[in-house]
Design an enzyme around this catalytic site. Structure first.
Site, mmCIF file in Angstrom:
data_model
loop_
_atom_site.group_PDB
_atom_site.id
_atom_site.type_symbol
_atom_site.label_atom_id
_atom_site.label_comp_id
_atom_site.label_asym_id
_atom_site.label_seq_id
_atom_site.Cartn_x
_atom_site.Cartn_y
_atom_site.Cartn_z
ATOM 1 N N GLY A 227 0.830 -1.199 0.000
ATOM 2 C CA GLY A 227 0.000 0.000 0.000
ATOM 3 C C GLY A 227 0.868 1.254 0.000
ATOM 4 N N ALA A 256 -4.480 -1.537 -8.010
ATOM 5 C CA ALA A 256 -3.227 -0.864 -7.604
ATOM 6 C C ALA A 256 -2.045 -1.803 -7.844
ATOM 7 C CB ALA A 256 -3.286 -0.463 -6.130
ATOM 8 N N ASP A 258 -1.963 -4.642 -9.618
ATOM 9 C CA ASP A 258 -1.871 -5.111 -11.012
ATOM 10 C C ASP A 258 -1.171 -4.068 -11.889
ATOM 11 O OD1 ASP A 258 -3.504 -7.162 -10.048
ATOM 12 O OD2 ASP A 258 -5.346 -6.245 -10.831
HETATM 13 P P1 ADP Z 1 -2.820 -4.534 -4.027
HETATM 14 O O1 ADP Z 1 -3.726 -3.882 -5.034
HETATM 15 O O2 ADP Z 1 -2.241 -5.789 -4.567
HETATM 16 O O3 ADP Z 1 -3.385 -4.661 -2.648
HETATM 17 P P2 ADP Z 1 -1.031 -2.608 -2.774
HETATM 18 O O4 ADP Z 1 -2.128 -2.037 -1.956
HETATM 19 O O5 ADP Z 1 0.047 -3.242 -2.020
HETATM 20 O O6 ADP Z 1 -1.560 -3.576 -3.928
HETATM 21 O O7 ADP Z 1 -0.467 -1.414 -3.650
HETATM 22 C C1 ADP Z 1 0.338 -1.552 -4.783
HETATM 23 C C2 ADP Z 1 1.110 -0.272 -5.001
HETATM 24 O O8 ADP Z 1 0.176 0.803 -5.211
HETATM 25 C C3 ADP Z 1 1.946 0.137 -3.811
HETATM 26 O O9 ADP Z 1 3.227 -0.453 -3.826
HETATM 27 C C4 ADP Z 1 2.034 1.648 -4.012
HETATM 28 O O10 ADP Z 1 3.029 1.954 -4.956
HETATM 29 C C5 ADP Z 1 0.671 1.985 -4.606
HETATM 30 N N1 ADP Z 1 -0.264 2.372 -3.528
HETATM 31 C C6 ADP Z 1 -1.289 1.640 -3.014
HETATM 32 N N2 ADP Z 1 -1.943 2.308 -2.033
HETATM 33 C C7 ADP Z 1 -1.316 3.500 -1.923
HETATM 34 C C8 ADP Z 1 -1.507 4.660 -1.116
HETATM 35 N N3 ADP Z 1 -2.456 4.719 -0.179
HETATM 36 N N4 ADP Z 1 -0.665 5.697 -1.290
HETATM 37 C C9 ADP Z 1 0.328 5.670 -2.213
HETATM 38 N N5 ADP Z 1 0.547 4.613 -3.024
HETATM 39 C C10 ADP Z 1 -0.241 3.541 -2.881
#
Ligand code: ADP
Length: 302
Positions: A227, A256, A258
């Site tokens: 995230g 996010a 993907d």
């Molecule tokens: P998924 O969709 O698999 O749950 P993540 O939540 O880990 O993926 O997010 C993937 C990427 O998206 C993170 O590594 C970051 O670069 C970006 N991202 C996701 N949430 C945030 C946020 N709240 N603020 C900034 N970047 C974010």
């Protein structure tokens, strides 16, 4: 390396509620989302293809048309006489989204049931991308054929990338999910998990622990997303952390991970520079989460 990016998995019909109380139809799925963004992130000297299964009915033809109109090559897609594509419906209650699925008999479940087809599709690929959902929907026999095909493709020079995308409800049991995902990671150049899933289903205390676990399983590089928190990139004996730019107003975090994977891989395949690839991944994901829906038309397809 052949300039060909092949994503493998399930694309589904999506029924999303509209303000009028009707539903609008689209197409989506984790690996499809990554293919769609990879098409936009890679130069036009690259081919982006999708390998899945569809039927021979009208909705399957519409899905193929959607992929073609997104400049995604459909030559590797299997067409099955007696099946059709899967479907999910998004429902809203008090602002919370929930999902209902009709996918247990989808044509995509047969995507790996012909080993010769798999070998041909993988044989031309510079990079093969798949997820834990791709593995979850296959039979045990087809999972094993899939892993064999990955092994052979790597011997012939293909790179392999995998997002574990842990979804226990799709698997027969948790033990199988953990062991198949761990085995698959051992065939990969890039394993790209989201820490939230790994914490919940493998009990890792930190992203670095997730990275170490997948390296120990045999992965060459692990990129752990978390995230807004740091992205941890690890290779044997080497860890680096990168802080994504903060995002002010988040609208919808669908896709996010993907989209991050697509932009990371597109950059890495060309630059081979981890820092610039993480930056590209985080930048695209940041834009995607500031818009509604999985597929955000921010970059034109190459
Ligand atoms: P998924 O969709 O698999 O749950 P993540 O939540 O880990 O993926 O997010 C993937 C990427 O998206 C993170 O590594 C970051 O670069 C970006 N991202 C996701 N949430 C945030 C946020 N709240 N603020 C900034 N970047 C974010």
């Amino acid at each position: 390396m052949s300039k060909s990016f092949l994503a493998v998995g399930e694309c589904m019909v999506e029924m999303a509620p509209t303000a009028e109380g009707t539903y609008s139809m689209g197409f989506a799925g984790d690996t499809l989302n990554t293919a769609w963004y990879a098409r936009r992130a890679l130069p036009d000297s690259w081919t982006v293809s999708y390998l899945t299964g569809v039927g021979r009915d009208q909705i399957s033809d519409q899905m193929l048309e959607f992929l073609k109109s997104s400049n995604i090559n459909t030559d590797q897609i299997r067409k099955l006489d007696d099946r059709t594509v899967g479907l999910y419906m998004i429902q809203l209650k008090d602002g919370e989204r929930s999902f209902a699925y009709w996918r247990s008999q989808s044509a995509a479940r047969c995507l790996a049931s012909d080993p010769e087809h798999l070998a041909r599709a993988f044989g031309n690929a510079g990079l093969i991308y798949f997820s834990g959902i791709t593995l979850a929907i296959l039979s045990a026999k087809d999972r094993s054929a899939f892993m064999d095909a990955l092994k052979s493709a790597r011997v012939s020079g293909s790179k392999v990338a995998f997002d574990p995308n842990l979804r226990p409800r799709l698997w027969e049991n948790l033990e199988t999910m953990r062991s198949v995902v761990t085995e698959a990671a051992g065939h990969c150049d890039f394993v790209m998990p989201s820490f939230e899933d790994e914490l919940e289903h493998f009990g890792d205390a930190t992203p670095k622990d997730s990275a170490e676990r997948y390296l120990a399983a045999g992965a060459d590089m692990v990129v752990v997303k978390n995230g807004p928190e740091d992205v941890v990139c690890a290779r044997r004996g080497e860890h680096q952390s990168y802080t994504p730019q903060p995002v002010g107003s988040i609208v919808d975090t669908t896709a996010a991970g993907d989209s991050f994977n697509a932009a990371f891989l597109a950059d890495y395949l060309i630059s081979q520079d981890v820092a610039s690839s993480v930056e590209a991944g985080a930048k695209l994901a940041a834009t995607v989460i500031q818009h509604r829906g999985a597929l955000v038309k921010i970059l034109e397809p190459a």
